[in-house]
Design a protein around this motif. Structure first.
Motif, PDB file in Angstrom:
ATOM      1  N   ILE A 335       0.839  -1.207   0.000  1.00 51.21           N
ATOM      2  CA  ILE A 335       0.000   0.000   0.000  1.00 51.21           C
ATOM      3  C   ILE A 335       0.872   1.254   0.000  1.00 51.21           C
ATOM      4  CG2 ILE A 335      -1.812   1.245   1.247  1.00 51.21           C
ATOM      5  CD1 ILE A 335      -2.477  -1.542   2.588  1.00 51.21           C
ATOM      6  N   GLN A 336       1.921   1.228   0.810  1.00 50.18           N
ATOM      7  CA  GLN A 336       2.845   2.364   0.941  1.00 50.18           C
ATOM      8  C   GLN A 336       4.265   1.847   0.723  1.00 50.18           C
ATOM      9  OE1 GLN A 336       2.340   5.650   1.532  1.00 50.18           O
ATOM     10  NE2 GLN A 336       0.124   5.450   1.448  1.00 50.18           N
ATOM     11  N   PRO A 337       4.752   1.824  -0.514  1.00 49.79           N
ATOM     12  CA  PRO A 337       6.048   1.188  -0.832  1.00 49.79           C
ATOM     13  C   PRO A 337       7.243   1.793  -0.107  1.00 49.79           C
ATOM     14  CG  PRO A 337       4.773   1.567  -2.825  1.00 49.79           C
ATOM     15  CD  PRO A 337       4.066   2.292  -1.730  1.00 49.79           C
ATOM     16  N   CYS A 362      16.479  -5.075   3.039  1.00 49.04           N
ATOM     17  CA  CYS A 362      15.543  -4.196   3.757  1.00 49.04           C
ATOM     18  C   CYS A 362      16.269  -2.968   4.310  1.00 49.04           C
ATOM     19  CB  CYS A 362      14.868  -4.961   4.891  1.00 49.04           C
ATOM     20  SG  CYS A 362      13.674  -6.207   4.354  1.00 49.04           S
ATOM     21  N   TYR A 363      17.410  -3.175   4.935  1.00 51.24           N
ATOM     22  CA  TYR A 363      18.144  -2.051   5.514  1.00 51.24           C
ATOM     23  C   TYR A 363      18.645  -1.108   4.414  1.00 51.24           C
ATOM     24  CZ  TYR A 363      18.096  -4.971   9.725  1.00 51.24           C
ATOM     25  OH  TYR A 363      17.709  -5.739  10.797  1.00 51.24           O
ATOM     26  N   GLU A 364      19.087  -1.678   3.313  1.00 54.25           N
ATOM     27  CA  GLU A 364      19.531  -0.825   2.203  1.00 54.25           C
ATOM     28  C   GLU A 364      18.375  -0.018   1.632  1.00 54.25           C
ATOM     29  OE1 GLU A 364      21.417  -3.601  -0.426  1.00 54.25           O
ATOM     30  OE2 GLU A 364      23.388  -3.402   0.554  1.00 54.25           O
ATOM     31  N   LYS A 365      17.181  -0.616   1.614  1.00 53.48           N
ATOM     32  CA  LYS A 365      15.996   0.123   1.168  1.00 53.48           C
ATOM     33  C   LYS A 365      15.712   1.286   2.113  1.00 53.48           C
ATOM     34  CE  LYS A 365      12.236   0.971  -1.208  1.00 53.48           C
ATOM     35  NZ  LYS A 365      12.289   1.509  -2.589  1.00 53.48           N
ATOM     36  N   CYS A 366      15.854   1.050   3.415  1.00 51.29           N
ATOM     37  CA  CYS A 366      15.638   2.121   4.391  1.00 51.29           C
ATOM     38  C   CYS A 366      16.572   3.296   4.115  1.00 51.29           C
ATOM     39  CB  CYS A 366      15.880   1.599   5.809  1.00 51.29           C
ATOM     40  SG  CYS A 366      14.619   0.476   6.427  1.00 51.29           S
ATOM     41  N   ILE A 367      17.840   2.994   3.839  1.00 51.76           N
ATOM     42  CA  ILE A 367      18.821   4.045   3.600  1.00 51.76           C
ATOM     43  C   ILE A 367      18.539   4.770   2.290  1.00 51.76           C
ATOM     44  CG2 ILE A 367      21.278   4.480   3.190  1.00 51.76           C
ATOM     45  CD1 ILE A 367      21.815   2.111   5.135  1.00 51.76           C
ATOM     46  N   SER A 368      17.979   4.039   1.321  1.00 52.53           N
ATOM     47  CA  SER A 368      17.623   4.713   0.072  1.00 52.53           C
ATOM     48  C   SER A 368      16.454   5.669   0.269  1.00 52.53           C
ATOM     49  CB  SER A 368      17.268   3.679  -1.007  1.00 52.53           C
ATOM     50  OG  SER A 368      16.001   3.080  -0.758  1.00 52.53           O
ATOM     51  N   ILE A 369      15.606   5.369   1.257  1.00 57.85           N
ATOM     52  CA  ILE A 369      14.480   6.253   1.586  1.00 57.85           C
ATOM     53  C   ILE A 369      14.962   7.416   2.443  1.00 57.85           C
ATOM     54  CG2 ILE A 369      12.248   6.408   2.778  1.00 57.85           C
ATOM     55  CD1 ILE A 369      11.883   3.400   2.113  1.00 57.85           C
ATOM     56  N   ASP A 370      15.811   7.110   3.404  1.00 58.05           N
ATOM     57  CA  ASP A 370      16.352   8.124   4.320  1.00 58.05           C
ATOM     58  C   ASP A 370      17.827   7.823   4.529  1.00 58.05           C
ATOM     59  OD1 ASP A 370      17.072   9.852   6.316  1.00 58.05           O
ATOM     60  OD2 ASP A 370      15.702   9.042   7.830  1.00 58.05           O
ATOM     61  N   ARG A 371      18.673   8.566   3.865  1.00 56.97           N
ATOM     62  CA  ARG A 371      20.105   8.256   3.917  1.00 56.97           C
ATOM     63  C   ARG A 371      20.702   8.497   5.306  1.00 56.97           C
ATOM     64  NH1 ARG A 371      23.365  12.921   2.956  1.00 56.97           N
ATOM     65  NH2 ARG A 371      22.136  14.807   2.542  1.00 56.97           N
ATOM     66  N   HIS A 372      19.945   9.143   6.194  1.00 58.07           N
ATOM     67  CA  HIS A 372      20.417   9.372   7.563  1.00 58.07           C
ATOM     68  C   HIS A 372      19.840   8.358   8.553  1.00 58.07           C
ATOM     69  CE1 HIS A 372      22.254  13.070   6.263  1.00 58.07           C
ATOM     70  NE2 HIS A 372      21.098  13.534   5.824  1.00 58.07           N
ATOM     71  N   HIS A 373      19.226   7.293   8.050  1.00 60.23           N
ATOM     72  CA  HIS A 373      18.600   6.316   8.953  1.00 60.23           C
ATOM     73  C   HIS A 373      19.687   5.500   9.651  1.00 60.23           C
ATOM     74  CE1 HIS A 373      15.818   2.894  10.047  1.00 60.23           C
ATOM     75  NE2 HIS A 373      15.151   3.968  10.434  1.00 60.23           N
ATOM     76  N   SER A 374      20.097   5.994  10.831  1.00 59.71           N
ATOM     77  CA  SER A 374      21.251   5.421  11.522  1.00 59.71           C
ATOM     78  C   SER A 374      21.016   3.990  11.979  1.00 59.71           C
ATOM     79  CB  SER A 374      21.621   6.293  12.724  1.00 59.71           C
ATOM     80  OG  SER A 374      20.548   6.358  13.639  1.00 59.71           O
TER      81      SER A 374
END
Length: 385
Positions: A335-337, A362-374
């Motif tokens: 629903i919310q990619p 999954c973690y790499e996807k998070c960083i692609s969404i928010d490059r500051h996702h520590s």
């Protein structure tokens, strides 16, 4: 605690694990409001060999968990386990000092706090045979009694009078009429008059004469009666009840919030947000199976309610059902990619299942969404190490 509840009830994704203010690993997660829970940068690093300074709101949260357990029937062994788990980080002396401060807070509050009072009395009764914990139970009992005594001409006493007053009054009912003007008076009667206790328990449909349990039941039934919605309530009335539930939750009174949302749902079972919020409150109380049922109800009404799908995944994760949690988060992402929380939590669950390649993705996807996702950055470092 209020901020965390406000976040949950506004549909900001809930935590995966049960909130534990002494869990150093999760401290940064709860402090910064992010959607991850594996940070090691908490601000409250402590030694496990000595008592530590614990915030009052954390002690309050833990104490409410204890009282909820007591209301659900915890006995001596379970209560001892509760305190042993927190020891030596929180000592008996810490609890006693905090309870005195909490007493002042309760007595200064205009709210009656009858549920807390009844449960404190039950705690005192159950811990009477536990020498090490008895000082905590005795002080809780004293505070509970003080709360029950502070209001005169209590409507709950009036309700009890009407229930116990048949046409042919007995000495028991006469004694209630003549001497009881507060729940504290009723408590005294329950303690000193076995016949009164037995008949009251029978009238309330419970199989114990424990005074604290009887008081809790009186409070519960009377509040439900007072909240009863009249025939054909308006949408405005339903919204008022819903918002009252929000207000209760934001002050930490989750049981009252749930009761109000129950009233909303009894009139409008299609109220998606009430199901979602009820589930979030239950999850916050660590009642994860019930929470999942509520999220399922919300999803049955609106299959695209991705917040309920997300929190359903969180609750399943807390139960160790990682594969099922991933299925829920996959529904969120359908629903919310770019829903960051779902990607990160899916990564955590994938790690639990030893699906390392999936977790990295999954973690790499998070960083692609928010490059500051520590949190995702640290997770990748952890895996590679």
């Amino acid at each position: 605690m209020i901020k965390k509840l406000q976040q949950w009830l506004k549909q900001i994704p809930a935590t995966i694990q049960a909130y534990d203010p002494l869990n150093e690993e999760d401290e940064n997660y709860h402090n910064n409001g992010s959607n991850g829970n594996n940070s090691n940068n908490g601000n409250n690093k402590t030694s496990s060999h000595k008592s530590i300074a614990v915030k009052d709101n954390d002690l309050e949260f833990l104490f409410h968990q204890l009282l909820q357990g007591v209301a659900n029937g915890w006995q001596e062994n379970r209560i001892e386990q509760f305190f042993e788990k927190l020891s030596p980080k929180i000592t008996v002396e810490t609890w006693l000092a905090w309870l005195q401060r909490y007493r002042n807070q309760l007595m200064a509050s205009p709210a009656p706090h009858y549920h807390f009072a009844a449960r404190m009395i039950i705690l005192g009764e159950v811990t009477a045979s536990l020498p090490f914990l008895r000082p905590i139970g005795d002080l809780a009992y004293e505070i509970g009694t003080e709360l029950l005594n502070r209001r005169q001409n209590n409507p709950m006493v009036e309700s009890l009078r009407s229930r116990l007053n048949p046409d042919n009054e007995t000495d028991r009912e006469n004694e209630l009429n003549e001497s009881a003007s507060s729940l504290g008076d009723v408590l005294s009667l329950l303690q000193n008059n076995p016949e009164f206790a037995e008949n009251t328990a029978k009238e309330l449909g419970i199989n114990t004469v424990d005074p604290g349990v009887i008081i809790e039941k009186i409070v519960q039934e009377t509040e439900l009666e007072s909240c009863e919605i009249k025939d054909s309530p308006s949408s405005e009335t339903i919204n008022d009840l819903f918002n009252m539930g929000l207000e209760k939750a934001q002050t930490g009174d989750l049981e009252e919030a749930i009761a109000l949302w129950d009233q909303v749902l009894s009139v409008n079972p299609q109220f998606t947000q009430a199901w979602h919020n009820r589930g979030s409150a239950l999850a916050y109380l660590n009642r994860f199976d019930e929470a999942i049922d509520n999220f399922d109800q919300a999803i049955a009404i609106d299959v695209n309610d991705y917040h309920s799908w997300n929190n359903r995944g969180n609750a399943l994760y807390s139960l160790g059902k990682w594969q099922e949690a991933i299925i829920s988060w996959d529904r969120v992402l359908g629903i919310q990619p770019n829903f960051l929380s779902a990607w990160y939590h899916k990564g955590l669950a994938s790690e639990k299942l030893n699906l390392i390649t999936d977790a990295i993705a999954c973690y790499e996807k998070c960083i692609s969404i928010d490059r500051h996702h520590s949190l995702s950055q640290k997770a990748l470092l952890r895996i590679k190490d």
